[in-house]
Design an enzyme around this catalytic site. Structure first.
Site, PDB file in Angstrom:
ATOM      1  N   SER A 105     -13.601 -14.028  -5.890  1.00 11.76           N
ATOM      2  CA  SER A 105     -13.357 -13.883  -4.960  1.00 11.76           C
ATOM      3  C   SER A 105     -14.167 -12.698  -4.030  1.00 11.76           C
ATOM      4  O   SER A 105     -15.639 -12.816  -3.926  1.00 11.76           O
ATOM      5  CB  SER A 105     -12.275 -14.055  -4.691  1.00 11.76           C
ATOM      6  N   HIS A 128     -13.687 -18.578  -3.270  1.00  8.78           N
ATOM      7  CA  HIS A 128     -12.991 -19.472  -2.962  1.00  8.78           C
ATOM      8  C   HIS A 128     -12.209 -19.188  -1.838  1.00  8.78           C
ATOM      9  O   HIS A 128     -12.479 -17.801  -0.820  1.00  8.78           O
ATOM     10  CB  HIS A 128     -11.235 -19.695  -4.577  1.00  8.78           C
TER      11      HIS A 128
END
Length: 197
Positions: A105, A128
């Site tokens: 992330s 993501h």
């Protein structure tokens, strides 16, 4: 519970083992980022990068000892992460990123911003779509959605600019609403990792 480093104690009062390791590492320009990204991490990491740059003022870049940033993070605050990314990208003293375990992330984006990137052979990576919690009146939710789109573009632009990962690959991940996990060999192919150690 989140780990907190204690820097208010001195040697006469005694350090915890983690605090001592962290402070000893700083002497060799090794910064450890092994927690969720938040304003405290920004203070600890970005301010150290700025401090080392201040120490190097007047030195040619090729004579500066690189800063080692060892990252083991699942991500966290997008805003604090971008603050840290700005500190890395503006650093004249090279910042070398090291992934021994995982960067995910916002940790993934911070790692991608490092000038040279190293990884262990069992390292793991995850990209993501940025996420947030939105509630309130419709107009408030619309404003948050607009801001999220702006942040998502910044995040993707950084990844595309600093690796060989194409925007259409990132779009496919987001379209599938999934987390994209991969290992060090793929990371090498994608230009995310420069060297396996």
């Amino acid at each position: 519970m989140k780990k907190k480093l204690c820097f208010e104690c001195d040697e006469s009062k005694g350090f915890g083992v983690l605090e001592k390791i962290y402070l000893d590492s700083l002497k060799d320009r090794r910064i450890v980022l092994n927690q969720e990204i938040d304003s405290e991490v920004f203070d600890l990491v970005a301010m150290q990068i700025k401090k080392f740059n201040k120490e190097d003022e007047g030195k040619p870049i090729e004579e500066r000892k690189p800063i080692e940033l060892h990252i083991n993070s699942v991500g966290g605050s997008v805003y604090d992460g971008f603050g840290l990314i700005s500190a890395i990208l503006s650093s004249k003293t090279p910042v070398h990123g090291y992934c021994d375990g995982y960067v995910m992330s916002m940790g993934f984006a911070i790692y991608a911003s490092c000038h040279k990137r190293f990884a262990g052979r069992f390292s793991n990576f995850m990209y993501h779509e940025i996420s947030t919690m939105a509630w309130g009146k419709n107009t408030e939710i619309e404003e948050i959605t607009k801001e999220n789109r702006r942040l998502a573009k910044m995040y993707d632009d950084l990844i595309v600019e600093r690796t060989n990962i194409k925007q259409n690959k990132l779009n496919l991940v987001k379209k599938g609403k999934k987390d994209w996990f991969f290992g060090v060999n793929e990371a090498l192919d994608y230009g995310l990792v420069h060297e396996v150690i």
